[in-house]
Write a protein that holds these residues in place. Sequence first.
Motif, mmCIF file in Angstrom:
data_model
loop_
_atom_site.group_PDB
_atom_site.id
_atom_site.type_symbol
_atom_site.label_atom_id
_atom_site.label_comp_id
_atom_site.label_asym_id
_atom_site.label_seq_id
_atom_site.Cartn_x
_atom_site.Cartn_y
_atom_site.Cartn_z
ATOM 1 N N LEU A 171 0.226 2.390 -7.370
ATOM 2 C CA LEU A 171 0.599 2.984 -8.658
ATOM 3 C C LEU A 171 1.145 4.402 -8.490
ATOM 4 C CD1 LEU A 171 -2.442 1.724 -10.716
ATOM 5 C CD2 LEU A 171 -0.046 1.206 -11.232
ATOM 6 N N LEU A 172 0.500 5.191 -7.645
ATOM 7 C CA LEU A 172 0.968 6.559 -7.425
ATOM 8 C C LEU A 172 2.287 6.579 -6.658
ATOM 9 C CD1 LEU A 172 -2.386 8.411 -6.736
ATOM 10 C CD2 LEU A 172 -0.974 8.502 -8.798
ATOM 11 N N ALA A 173 2.475 5.639 -5.742
ATOM 12 C CA ALA A 173 3.751 5.545 -5.024
ATOM 13 C C ALA A 173 4.870 5.167 -5.996
ATOM 14 C CB ALA A 173 3.655 4.526 -3.891
ATOM 15 N N GLU A 174 4.574 4.249 -6.924
ATOM 16 C CA GLU A 174 5.578 3.874 -7.927
ATOM 17 C C GLU A 174 5.923 5.069 -8.808
ATOM 18 O OE1 GLU A 174 6.453 0.737 -11.572
ATOM 19 O OE2 GLU A 174 4.679 0.424 -10.325
ATOM 20 N N LEU A 175 4.906 5.819 -9.229
ATOM 21 C CA LEU A 175 5.130 7.017 -10.039
ATOM 22 C C LEU A 175 5.983 8.027 -9.275
ATOM 23 C CD1 LEU A 175 4.486 8.766 -12.561
ATOM 24 C CD2 LEU A 175 2.453 9.556 -11.335
ATOM 25 N N SER A 176 5.624 8.297 -8.043
ATOM 26 C CA SER A 176 6.336 9.273 -7.237
ATOM 27 C C SER A 176 7.802 8.883 -7.030
ATOM 28 C CB SER A 176 5.634 9.414 -5.875
ATOM 29 O OG SER A 176 6.352 10.262 -5.027
ATOM 30 N N GLY A 177 8.049 7.646 -6.659
ATOM 31 C CA GLY A 177 9.420 7.185 -6.422
ATOM 32 C C GLY A 177 10.266 7.215 -7.678
ATOM 33 N N ALA A 178 9.677 6.805 -8.797
ATOM 34 C CA ALA A 178 10.418 6.776 -10.061
ATOM 35 C C ALA A 178 10.753 8.182 -10.545
ATOM 36 C CB ALA A 178 9.608 6.026 -11.120
ATOM 37 N N VAL A 179 9.789 9.091 -10.461
ATOM 38 C CA VAL A 179 10.013 10.469 -10.914
ATOM 39 C C VAL A 179 11.039 11.158 -10.022
ATOM 40 C CG1 VAL A 179 8.917 12.746 -11.176
ATOM 41 C CG2 VAL A 179 7.812 10.700 -12.105
ATOM 42 N N ALA A 180 10.954 10.950 -8.716
ATOM 43 C CA ALA A 180 11.930 11.557 -7.798
ATOM 44 C C ALA A 180 13.340 11.072 -8.112
ATOM 45 C CB ALA A 180 11.554 11.242 -6.351
ATOM 46 N N ALA A 181 13.526 9.772 -8.286
ATOM 47 C CA ALA A 181 14.849 9.228 -8.603
ATOM 48 C C ALA A 181 15.350 9.773 -9.939
ATOM 49 C CB ALA A 181 14.796 7.702 -8.628
ATOM 50 N N PHE A 182 14.484 9.836 -10.926
ATOM 51 C CA PHE A 182 14.833 10.343 -12.253
ATOM 52 C C PHE A 182 15.358 11.774 -12.157
ATOM 53 C CE2 PHE A 182 13.164 12.404 -16.224
ATOM 54 C CZ PHE A 182 13.958 11.743 -17.153
ATOM 55 N N HIS A 183 14.632 12.619 -11.449
ATOM 56 C CA HIS A 183 15.043 14.018 -11.333
ATOM 57 C C HIS A 183 16.310 14.187 -10.491
ATOM 58 C CE1 HIS A 183 12.289 16.105 -13.852
ATOM 59 N NE2 HIS A 183 11.319 15.344 -13.401
ATOM 60 N N HIS A 184 16.475 13.395 -9.439
ATOM 61 C CA HIS A 184 17.718 13.450 -8.657
ATOM 62 C C HIS A 184 18.896 12.985 -9.507
ATOM 63 C CE1 HIS A 184 15.870 14.677 -4.948
ATOM 64 N NE2 HIS A 184 15.113 13.591 -4.874
ATOM 65 N N ASP A 185 18.673 11.969 -10.308
ATOM 66 C CA ASP A 185 19.711 11.453 -11.200
ATOM 67 C C ASP A 185 20.134 12.528 -12.202
ATOM 68 O OD1 ASP A 185 21.472 9.808 -12.592
ATOM 69 O OD2 ASP A 185 19.917 8.447 -13.334
ATOM 70 N N LEU A 186 19.165 13.130 -12.864
ATOM 71 C CA LEU A 186 19.484 14.170 -13.849
ATOM 72 C C LEU A 186 20.176 15.366 -13.199
ATOM 73 C CD1 LEU A 186 16.267 14.015 -16.014
ATOM 74 C CD2 LEU A 186 18.553 13.215 -16.639
ATOM 75 N N ALA A 187 19.709 15.772 -12.026
ATOM 76 C CA ALA A 187 20.341 16.884 -11.316
ATOM 77 C C ALA A 187 21.790 16.546 -10.968
ATOM 78 C CB ALA A 187 19.548 17.232 -10.060
ATOM 79 N N GLY A 188 22.028 15.309 -10.569
ATOM 80 C CA GLY A 188 23.381 14.869 -10.245
ATOM 81 C C GLY A 188 24.319 14.881 -11.439
ATOM 82 N N HIS A 189 23.761 14.814 -12.623
ATOM 83 C CA HIS A 189 24.540 14.891 -13.864
ATOM 84 C C HIS A 189 24.526 16.302 -14.449
ATOM 85 C CE1 HIS A 189 25.545 10.643 -14.380
ATOM 86 N NE2 HIS A 189 24.337 10.365 -13.906
ATOM 87 N N GLY A 190 23.969 17.258 -13.712
ATOM 88 C CA GLY A 190 23.924 18.643 -14.186
ATOM 89 C C GLY A 190 22.938 18.874 -15.314
ATOM 90 N N LEU A 191 21.910 18.028 -15.391
ATOM 91 C CA LEU A 191 20.946 18.099 -16.491
ATOM 92 C C LEU A 191 19.531 18.444 -16.044
ATOM 93 C CD1 LEU A 191 22.198 14.933 -18.391
ATOM 94 C CD2 LEU A 191 22.600 17.319 -19.014
ATOM 95 N N GLY A 192 19.357 18.778 -14.790
ATOM 96 C CA GLY A 192 18.023 19.033 -14.266
ATOM 97 C C GLY A 192 17.282 20.143 -14.979
#
Length: 171
Positions: A57-78
Amino acid sequence: SLSASYKPAADYPDRPLAAKLKSVAQLITADFGTRIFFVTHGGFDTHSQQEGSHRALLAELSGAVAAFHHDLAGHGLGERVLLATYSEFGRRAKENGSLGTDHGTASQMFLAGTAGKGLVGAHPSLTDLDEEGDLKHHTDFRSVYATLLDKWLGFPSAEVLGEQFPLLELV
C-alpha cells in the motif's frame, strides 16, 4: 475530448491510485477552476498479516504521488498543487496476535508539493504511549486543515471549522 488531448509528462504505475491521480492531473491541466480534488486509497485497515499488505500500500502511494508530481511539474504546475493525505483512524503501536495492528488514536498526515516546509512536529515516541497503548498526538488535525484553508486556499478557516485553530508553519 479532454482525455484524448491529455499527454502526461510522467509515466504512471499501473495501479488504481495512480490512475485516480492521473485523472486529477488531467483535470488540473485543463484548468476548469476546481481547487480541491479528493481521491481515496483504501486497504489500510490491516488487523492481520499487516507487513506485506502495508508495504504494498505504501509503495503504491509513493509511486502514484511521485508520478503525479512529476506530471504536474512537466506541465509547469508543480508550484500550484499541494497534495494532503489523512486517515480516519490511527494504528496501535503494538502488534496484535494476528500479525497486524488494531485501530489507534494518533496518525500522520503527509503534505507533498514544492510549497511544503518539510517535517513538522515531533516523531512519536514508541515508549511514551497513552493509557490504552496508543501513540500520543502532538498536532491537532484541525490546525492542519485551518492552515491549508487560510494559507494555501485563502479561505477563512473559522467559517468551515466553526472556530479558529492555531495555524502551523506548513506552507
